[in-house]
Design a protein around this motif. Sequence first.
Motif, mmCIF file in Angstrom:
data_model
loop_
_atom_site.group_PDB
_atom_site.id
_atom_site.type_symbol
_atom_site.label_atom_id
_atom_site.label_comp_id
_atom_site.label_asym_id
_atom_site.label_seq_id
_atom_site.Cartn_x
_atom_site.Cartn_y
_atom_site.Cartn_z
ATOM 1 N N ALA A 123 0.831 -1.206 0.000
ATOM 2 C CA ALA A 123 0.000 0.000 0.000
ATOM 3 C C ALA A 123 0.870 1.263 0.000
ATOM 4 C CB ALA A 123 -0.931 -0.011 1.207
ATOM 5 N N TYR A 124 1.950 1.193 0.749
ATOM 6 C CA TYR A 124 2.900 2.325 0.767
ATOM 7 C C TYR A 124 3.523 2.529 -0.615
ATOM 8 C CZ TYR A 124 7.486 4.488 1.589
ATOM 9 O OH TYR A 124 8.611 5.274 1.502
ATOM 10 N N LEU A 125 3.953 1.474 -1.243
ATOM 11 C CA LEU A 125 4.555 1.580 -2.576
ATOM 12 C C LEU A 125 3.538 2.050 -3.605
ATOM 13 C CD1 LEU A 125 6.737 -1.678 -2.667
ATOM 14 C CD2 LEU A 125 7.513 0.668 -2.300
ATOM 15 N N HIS A 126 2.306 1.591 -3.451
ATOM 16 C CA HIS A 126 1.260 2.026 -4.389
ATOM 17 C C HIS A 126 1.011 3.523 -4.272
ATOM 18 C CE1 HIS A 126 -2.264 1.656 -6.943
ATOM 19 N NE2 HIS A 126 -2.942 2.366 -6.039
ATOM 20 N N GLU A 127 1.043 4.021 -3.052
ATOM 21 C CA GLU A 127 0.796 5.453 -2.847
ATOM 22 C C GLU A 127 1.890 6.298 -3.486
ATOM 23 O OE1 GLU A 127 0.172 8.608 0.868
ATOM 24 O OE2 GLU A 127 0.508 6.472 1.250
ATOM 25 N N PHE A 550 16.226 2.490 -2.877
ATOM 26 C CA PHE A 550 14.889 2.146 -2.403
ATOM 27 C C PHE A 550 14.088 3.395 -2.031
ATOM 28 C CE2 PHE A 550 17.876 -1.231 -1.455
ATOM 29 C CZ PHE A 550 17.258 -2.327 -2.031
ATOM 30 N N VAL A 551 14.743 4.364 -1.417
ATOM 31 C CA VAL A 551 14.099 5.641 -1.088
ATOM 32 C C VAL A 551 15.003 6.748 -1.616
ATOM 33 C CG1 VAL A 551 13.121 7.092 0.728
ATOM 34 C CG2 VAL A 551 13.135 4.602 0.998
ATOM 35 N N PRO A 552 14.796 7.163 -2.871
ATOM 36 C CA PRO A 552 15.678 8.170 -3.476
ATOM 37 C C PRO A 552 15.526 9.527 -2.795
ATOM 38 C CG PRO A 552 14.360 7.013 -5.132
ATOM 39 C CD PRO A 552 13.779 6.683 -3.800
ATOM 40 N N PRO A 553 16.499 10.395 -2.973
ATOM 41 C CA PRO A 553 16.347 11.759 -2.451
ATOM 42 C C PRO A 553 15.175 12.467 -3.133
ATOM 43 C CG PRO A 553 18.279 11.592 -3.858
ATOM 44 C CD PRO A 553 17.792 10.204 -3.645
ATOM 45 N N VAL A 554 14.706 13.538 -2.508
ATOM 46 C CA VAL A 554 13.520 14.236 -3.004
ATOM 47 C C VAL A 554 13.712 14.722 -4.439
ATOM 48 C CG1 VAL A 554 12.107 16.306 -2.693
ATOM 49 C CG2 VAL A 554 12.716 14.890 -0.718
ATOM 50 N N LYS A 555 14.900 15.212 -4.768
ATOM 51 C CA LYS A 555 15.146 15.686 -6.127
ATOM 52 C C LYS A 555 14.959 14.563 -7.148
ATOM 53 C CE LYS A 555 18.388 19.390 -4.917
ATOM 54 N NZ LYS A 555 19.778 19.909 -5.070
ATOM 55 N N GLY A 600 1.142 14.772 -7.263
ATOM 56 C CA GLY A 600 2.319 15.529 -7.694
ATOM 57 C C GLY A 600 3.127 16.136 -6.575
ATOM 58 N N GLU A 601 2.525 16.465 -5.447
ATOM 59 C CA GLU A 601 3.232 17.112 -4.348
ATOM 60 C C GLU A 601 3.664 16.129 -3.258
ATOM 61 O OE1 GLU A 601 4.145 20.214 -4.512
ATOM 62 O OE2 GLU A 601 3.142 20.383 -6.447
ATOM 63 N N ARG A 602 3.353 14.856 -3.413
ATOM 64 C CA ARG A 602 3.657 13.872 -2.375
ATOM 65 C C ARG A 602 5.027 13.259 -2.617
ATOM 66 N NH1 ARG A 602 -0.342 12.555 0.902
ATOM 67 N NH2 ARG A 602 0.612 10.555 1.425
ATOM 68 N N ARG A 603 5.851 13.248 -1.580
ATOM 69 C CA ARG A 603 7.187 12.669 -1.672
ATOM 70 C C ARG A 603 7.382 11.684 -0.515
ATOM 71 N NH1 ARG A 603 6.243 14.498 -5.737
ATOM 72 N NH2 ARG A 603 7.244 16.218 -6.848
ATOM 73 N N ALA A 604 8.024 10.570 -0.801
ATOM 74 C CA ALA A 604 8.298 9.556 0.220
ATOM 75 C C ALA A 604 9.545 9.949 1.003
ATOM 76 C CB ALA A 604 8.486 8.196 -0.428
ATOM 77 N N LEU A 605 9.435 9.952 2.320
ATOM 78 C CA LEU A 605 10.568 10.269 3.191
ATOM 79 C C LEU A 605 10.928 9.034 4.019
ATOM 80 C CD1 LEU A 605 9.468 13.804 4.416
ATOM 81 C CD2 LEU A 605 11.064 13.241 2.568
ATOM 82 N N PRO A 606 12.212 8.888 4.400
ATOM 83 C CA PRO A 606 12.617 7.707 5.179
ATOM 84 C C PRO A 606 11.808 7.511 6.450
ATOM 85 C CG PRO A 606 14.541 8.840 4.335
ATOM 86 C CD PRO A 606 13.371 9.705 3.998
ATOM 87 N N ALA A 607 11.357 8.605 7.083
ATOM 88 C CA ALA A 607 10.614 8.475 8.334
ATOM 89 C C ALA A 607 9.271 7.782 8.140
ATOM 90 C CB ALA A 607 10.403 9.855 8.950
ATOM 91 N N ALA A 608 8.728 7.810 6.896
ATOM 92 C CA ALA A 608 7.416 7.222 6.632
ATOM 93 C C ALA A 608 7.496 5.792 6.118
ATOM 94 C CB ALA A 608 6.656 8.088 5.627
ATOM 95 N N VAL A 609 8.696 5.234 5.976
ATOM 96 C CA VAL A 609 8.850 3.870 5.467
ATOM 97 C C VAL A 609 8.260 2.899 6.485
ATOM 98 C CG1 VAL A 609 10.492 2.092 4.789
ATOM 99 C CG2 VAL A 609 10.886 4.469 4.136
ATOM 100 N N PRO A 610 7.418 1.938 6.055
ATOM 101 C CA PRO A 610 6.843 0.960 6.994
ATOM 102 C C PRO A 610 7.929 0.199 7.748
ATOM 103 C CG PRO A 610 5.714 0.864 4.886
ATOM 104 C CD PRO A 610 6.890 1.770 4.695
#
Length: 818
Positions: A123-127, A550-555, A600-610
Amino acid sequence: MKPPFLSPNPPPVLLWLVLHLGTVLALVLTTVWGLSPPALDTDLLGLLPPSSTTYAAAERLLEERSARSFVILAGNEDFHRAREGAEKLYGELVRYTPGRTGPLYFEDLSLGVDETVIAEFFAYLHEYRYTLLDPQSAALLAQDKEGEIAGEALARAYGALTITGLENLDSDPFLLAERELRFFLASPLVNGGGFGADPSGGKGAFLREGVLGAEFEGQRYVLIRGTLSGEGASLGGGGRGVRELYAAAERIAGDGTAGFVFSGFPFHSHESAARAQGEITLLSVLTLTLLFLLFILIFRSPLPALMITFAALSSICLGLSAAFLAFRTVHVLTFVFGASLIGLSVDYSIHFFIQRRRGLGGGEICALLFRGVSLSFVSSAFCFLVFLFAPFGILKQFALFSAAGLLSSYATVFCLFPALGTWYTPPPGKDRRENPGNRKPAPFIPALGAALGAVPRAVPALGLFLAAPALIIALRGPPVVKNDLRSLYTVSPKLLAWERIASSALNYRSGASYFIIAGSSLQETLENEERFLALLNEQAPGTYLGYSLFVPPVKTQEQHYRAASKLLPLAETQYRALGFSPEDAAALGKTLREEYLALGERRALPAAVPAYAARALSGLLLGRIGERWYSVILPLGAEEGSRRTFSSLAARYPWAAFVNKTEDISAELDALTLTMLKLLAVAYGLIVLGVVFYYREAARPLRIAAIPLAAALVSLGVHSLLGLPLSFFSAAAFILVLGLGLDYMFYLTENPPAGEGAAGQGVILSYGTTALSFGALLFSSFPPVRLLALGVFPGLSAAFLCAFLLKGKRRPRRFSAP
């Protein structure tokens, strides 16, 4: 007039009690008042010197994380039997995990991949499916090959090769989240190595029935991963985590369900600890037993043997208490090294009872031995304490352990034995001071002393004695300074076979080398890591693991998001190919574009990784240490030739460092060996100056100074003959020989003519006990211990012979002698 300490009256036994009982009491009180309780350290990392690089804290954190992690493979020709074995073992061990009723031996234990956990992570990856593109998808989009992504999605959908099903097909027709999950599950960091999510993924790797498995040499393996707790890994907890694991596996393997393969640092550490403890017991008991029997043979009475054994045990107890008091946690190999203390601690006692055979009283013996034993104690303790400046924690502990043990032996001879020595009274002879009583010593002792005394004490004789090692060094060349970290630990055949199977089955080829990437912030660290990964793939092709994959930088996530827009024009055609009607395909295509814009404005951050993924990736992101953030890049399966370029690549950037533990520490040990040899030269110079100042004459200091040089030459000759380089432990051995080798000269020259025969016998026995202790270490299974013994034993033997060759005339005594 004699000093009060050397008077015939019994010296104060209270001093001996204060020294021994006071140290033990201090240890108990400091523990009661809140300091950490005494404990043995069995970690193999204790063998290594601390890193001197600027990334030392990050290196140590990574080592600590990996030191308790392990992998178990349950194997059988039939997959279901292998799974049954894995489930049985997991069922027996899970009660030792958090939240269970048993002791906490395992911080984490997992079998397979739980469907609920996978669903949460999916679900996290889908988001974040448009921003967390796997490297292959990102590369295809960068090359305008979005059609290949669409085609692979169709093949998986119609071939039923998806992991999580097709429930999200309407919102993810290109199966981007599926691709990202597949990449994650195939990572060695997640599953221990090489396990794929595809039954057709090559090399027999598969994700099946909720467990991760692999095939190798006709066997199917099912994976269990775990992490030991502090209690489960420590000797204070009995090493019970590994022991319980082995016991449970043996019970299950006994019924034929499955066999087991164990891989990981804890198994090596547990084996080394068990071997070390076994060697401590065996060497100590064997050495003490042989010495006890030897003393009965020499003194023809059990009382001197018992009292000398008591002195050795007291030395060990005081050394142990002092080490625990100073360091709290003492490495188990300290006591393997310290087994040599048994032979050293009985030297002073031997000389006491040799003189006691002559019928002398306790105070008379103290006066007779005070100068020789004191010089011996000072020189030996000085050389032991030199190890306090060594970078090895083990050698620091060995230094204090041995110095305190020698102090105990010294105090026993001058404070305790004079009061207790009356228990042993030799039968009277015609003149006990000229004839050591009716009970003659063992015949080989005087015979050997007479033979040594008959040897010409001249420099030409010494030259002939040293000609052999000098010739060997000249012909074979002097040994070079070289340390090889791999030689400090020998893997047992059983563990070696397990590691070979695990490495091949898991397709995991990581060694003791890695990159550390730093940055002032988390995002800067990830950006630096990603940049360096690109450089590695360009100039040293291979397989690399990094957190930014696995979790790229925001750029980079923003770049992924823009690249994913190339799939939108294909959406309606993709839906039709998946079987949707033209109307539904058009509507779903429109909805897909709207969802894309909304994300478009949502970015994955390490703190949110399951939690599941965060735990698996914890070995790649070290986090914040001080003011900087650190991550790790692991090279997997890189060519050996490529590894030679790693250091030069890392040297280009101030935020990158290449760590090759084997080569780096070996190079540090080379530098430290040279430092120790310089320290040896300084210690030698100070001892020579002290001897010159003490004797205030020319000939005797020259004779004494020649003994360590001769001993060093013999040790160097043995190294050359055996083709051994000069290692750090060789240098440590030379320092010991420097202190111990002078003892014999002091004993022989600091006695009056009336006691010459007894002094010679004491030196022979002293050498025999010390040689027995260090000779026993030659049979140790630990290479560092053998190297130390191999340096000490021949050098000490040379010093023993040279003492008789160069002893010269005795010096007049200041105090009246008996």
